[in-house]
Design an enzyme around this catalytic site. Sequence first.
Site, PDB file in Angstrom:
ATOM      1  CB  CYS A 189       3.190 -21.258   2.163  1.00 54.45           C
ATOM      2  SG  CYS A 189       3.645 -19.632   2.821  1.00 54.45           S
TER       3      CYS A 189
ATOM      4  CG  HIS B  79       6.542 -20.790  -1.409  1.00 52.85           C
ATOM      5  ND1 HIS B  79       5.214 -20.873  -1.778  1.00 52.85           N
ATOM      6  CD2 HIS B  79       6.602 -19.817  -0.470  1.00 52.85           C
ATOM      7  CE1 HIS B  79       4.514 -19.987  -1.099  1.00 52.85           C
ATOM      8  NE2 HIS B  79       5.331 -19.340  -0.295  1.00 52.85           N
TER       9      HIS B  79
ATOM     10  CD  GLU C  93       5.543 -23.143  -4.704  1.00 57.90           C
ATOM     11  OE1 GLU C  93       4.959 -22.110  -4.350  1.00 57.90           O
ATOM     12  OE2 GLU C  93       5.784 -24.101  -3.920  1.00 57.90           O
TER      13      GLU C  93
END
Length: 193
Positions: A77, A175, A177
């Site tokens: 990001c 992202h 994750e």
Amino acid sequence: MEIVIVNYGAGNIQSIRFAFQRLGYSLELSSDPDRIRRADKVVFPGVGEASSAMEKLSQSGLDALIPELKQPVLGICLGMQLMCRSSEEGPTKGMGIFPVEVLRFDGNRKVPQIGWNSIHDLKSPLFKGVGESEYIYLVHSYFAPLCEETIAVSDYGLPYSAALGRDNFFGVQFHPEKSGKAGALMLSNFLKL
């Protein structure tokens, strides 16, 4: 394998840590240049505003260290955006790893872009096993235009770089994750680089 998250006070560290733990790996947070240099893999996260994040990096000397790293580095990001030459946010001079200027989405679209979007034109081992048009999770108001270093594309009224790659450096605007199985696969692929 020693994985270090660059800790400079501008990262979404806990969710990244949990994502790697789900894959069976532990991570160390560090702002120590020697520790970061010794790591097998380096994760460079970032959330927030570009100029203040870059200021924190420069105060610690990490802005000079990161471009010199030889092991695989993954910017996430804002981390990816700070790895670019510059950003309209601030405006901010970046680290210049990727020779592209980060731009703000214009007023013709809702900003920030928040939510799930697909990626395509995947051109890196980072995406091994990830399908074309796979969905990933994004939250951003600024983007890197398409360039020679683009290794994945997403669209938000215009095509832009969802991911960049150059030598041992990789950056993702999204992202991983928070991107489900596809994101976990990308993180696993990063650890195999």
